[in-house]
Design an enzyme around this catalytic site. Structure first.
Site, short mmCIF file in Angstrom:
data_model
loop_
_atom_site.label_atom_id
_atom_site.label_comp_id
_atom_site.label_asym_id
_atom_site.label_seq_id
_atom_site.Cartn_x
_atom_site.Cartn_y
_atom_site.Cartn_z
N LYS A 1 1.00 -1.24 0.07
CA LYS A 1 0.01 -0.05 -0.03
C LYS A 1 0.86 1.12 0.05
O LYS A 1 2.02 1.28 0.34
CB LYS A 1 -0.89 -0.17 1.18
N ASP B 1 -6.93 4.36 -4.51
CA ASP B 1 -7.59 3.84 -3.16
C ASP B 1 -8.08 5.37 -2.73
O ASP B 1 -8.47 6.21 -3.84
CB ASP B 1 -6.44 3.69 -2.13
#
Ligand code: GLU
Length: 433
Positions: free
Chosen positions: A118, A158
Site C-alpha cells: 500500500k 484508493d
C-alpha cells in the site's frame, strides 16, 4: 471527489491501539487457528520493505512544498506486491502498514497471484489545483523509481486517488523507460481509464464485489436481499457503486452519511440521484431526496444491512450497541475496532470482513493486469462473471473453514484461509538461504 476529513488522532482505535496493532491482532487470531509457526508469524508480522520519499513540488504561486509519500511492501510470496495509493491528510506509516498487510491477506484469500502493498501521500488532493495535483502524482512516481514495477509492485487507486492519477503514474513510469520498453509497462498500475488500458468493470469492482459477497451470505443464511434495507457510511467510489447495485437488486437504501452530513428515508433514497448530487457537490449533505439527520444518529437508523464504506475505526465501542442490523459488511478497510467487534459478536450481528468483501477491487485489478500482459480487452460480462466466481470461491472457503474449525467469526476464518495458503507456499519454498 471530496475526501472525508478524519478527526485528529482517529486512526487510533477505542483502546488507543494503532491501526497496525489492530491488523496484528486480527492476524494473530487467524494464525492461532492454524497453528502458524513462530517463525512465519514474525516474518508476516512486519512488512518486507518500508519506503518513505520526501519530494518537492512547485505550486502555482511559485513556491515549493515538500510532500511525504509512502510505499509499504508487506509480502511478495505469492506474487508481485499489489495495492492502492491513498491521498489523504491523515496518511501515515502506521496506517499504510496496516493497509499493506490487509492487501496480502486479500490476495491470498482470493487465490490471485499477488502479494500485498500500500502507498500514499499525506495531503489533501482537494486543496490543490489540477495541474499541481498532476505534478505531485508524477513526482511521487518518479521518486518511487524502481521500487515499483509491472512485475514487482503494482499500485492502484484508493481513497483520494482515481483513474486519472493512475494514468499519470503509468505515463510517468512509461516515459522513464527506454523506447522499446514503453508499450510493455502499461500494467505498472491498475485502475486506469478504459481508453489507456483499464478494464471494463474496474471502476465499480469493489462495490460489485461487496454485493456478490452479500448474495453469498444471503443464500447461506436464507435472507432475501430484494426488499432489504441498507444503510451506507461513505458515498465515494465504493459506497455509491454498492448503493446503486443494491438498489438494482431490489434493496432499499434508507440512510447514507459522509464527512459533511447524513440523509435518511425509510421509503428509500434513490442511489442514482444521490450519485449525481454527490458528483456535483462533493457531499450527500443537503440532498433533497431524503430527510437530513445528524451524522451521530446515522448508526441507529434501523437497517438490515449496514455498510461502512469510508475510513477505518468507524464502528466503535461507542456506537456498536446502537446498530440494529443483521449484518455489517466491511466495504471499507478496517472500519470496525476490536472492541466494537466483540460487542457485535455478543449481539450476534454477523460481520462480513473487509479482506473478503472489499477484495473485488484487487481481483479486477488482477484481470486488468492480465489483459495488459496479453494486449487483450475482455468484455464486462466476462469480468463480472470471473469476479463473482473468484469471490464466491473465497466465500465458500471461509464458510467451510469456519465450520471445520468450529469458530463463529468470519474474519478469523478468512484469515485462516489466507494464512494457510501462505503457510503451504512457505513450506514448499522454504526461507532463503
Ligand atoms: N485500493 C483497493 C483496495 O484497498 C484496490 C487495490 C488494488 O486494486 O490493487 O483493495
Amino acid at each position: 471527489m471530496t475526501i472525508p476529513v478524519r478527526p485528529e488522532g482517529s486512526t487510533m482505535s477505542d483502546s488507543g491501539n494503532s491501526l497496525f496493532a489492530t491488523a496484528l491482532d486480527q492476524f494473530n487470531r487467524g494464525a492461532d487457528l492454524i497453528d502458524l509457526s513462530d517463525d512465519l508469524r514474525s516474518i508476516l508480522s512486519q512488512p518486507k520493505n518500508e519506503i518513505i520519499v520526501n519530494f518537492p513540488v512547485r505550486l502555482n504561486n511559485g513556491s515549493y512544498r515538500v510532500f511525504r509519500g509512502y510505499r509499504i511492501q508487506h509480502s511478495n510470496l505469492l506474487g508481485p506486491y499489489k495495492g492502492g495509493v491513498r491521498f489523504h491528510p491523515m496518511v501515515d506509516l502506521d496506517e499504510v502498514k496496516a493497509l499493506a498487510s490487509w492487501m496480502t491477506w486479500k490476495s491470498a484469500l482470493c487465490d490471485i497471484p499477488f502479494g500485498g502493498a500500500k502507498g500514499g501521500i499525506s495531503f489533501d488532493p482537494n486543496g490543490l489545483e489540477p495541474d499541481e495535483l498532476e505534478r505531485v502524482v508524477r513526482r511521487f512516481t518518479h521518486a518511487l523509481g524502481s521500487n515499483i514495477g509491472p512485475d514487482h509492485d503494482i499500485p492502484a487507486p484508493d481513497l483520494g486517488s482515481n483513474s486519472q492519477s493512475m494514468v499519470w503514474m503509468m505515463d510517468t513510469y512509461s516515459n522513464s523507460m527506454g523506447a522499446t520498453e514503453r508499450q510493455n509497462v502499461k500494467r505498472i498500475v491498475t485502475g486506469k481509464t478504459l481508453e489507456t488500458g483499464g478494464s471494463p468493470g474496474r471502476e465499480k469492482a469493489t462495490g460489485q464485489g461487496v454485493v456478490f459477497c452479500l448474495q453469498h451470505w444471503a443464500d447461506e443464511v436464507d435472507f432475501d436481499l430484494a426488499g432489504a434495507t441498507v444503510s451506507i457510511q461513505g458515498f465515494g467510489n465504493v459506497g455509491s457503486a454498492t448503493a446503486r447495485i443494491m438498489q438494482v437488486h431490489g434493496a432499499r437504501v434508507v440512510a447514507v452519511s459522509d464527512h459533511a452530513g447524513a440523509v435518511a428515508d425509510e421509503d428509500g433514497i434513490d442511489a442514482f440521484e444521490l450519485t449525481d448530487w454527490v458528483r456535483e457537490r462533493g457531499t450527500v449533505a443537503g440532498f433533497p431526496g431524503g430527510m437530513w439527520i445528524e451524522p451521530d444518529d446515522f448508526w441507529a437508523v434501523p437497517a438490515d444491512i449496514v455498510i461502512p464504506a469510508a475510513l477505518e475505526n468507524q464502528i466503535t465501542a461507542g456506537n456498536a450497541g446502537q446498530i440494529q442490523a443483521k449484518v455489517i459488511v466491511e466495504a471499507a478497510n478496517g472500519p470496525t475496532t476490536l472492541q466494537a467487534e466483540k460487542i457485535l459478536a455478543q449481539r450476534e450481528i454477523d460481520v462480513l470482513p473487509d479482506i473478503l468483501v472489499n477484495a473485488g477491487g484487487v481481483v479486477v485489478s488482477y484481470f486488468e493486469w492480465l489483459q495488459n500482459r496479453s494486449a487483450q480487452r475482455w468484455n464486462l460480462d466476462d469480468v463480472d462473471f470471473k469476479l463473482r466466481e473468484t469471490l464466491w470461491k473465497a466465500c465458500d472457503a471461509v464458510v467451510d473453514l469456519r465450520d471445520e474449525l468450529d469458530v463463529t467469526s468470519r474474519r478469523d476464518a478468512a484469515y485462516a484461509v489466507a494464512l494457510r495458503r501462505l503457510q503451504v507456499v512457505y513450506g514448499q519454498r522454504g526461507i532463503f538461504p
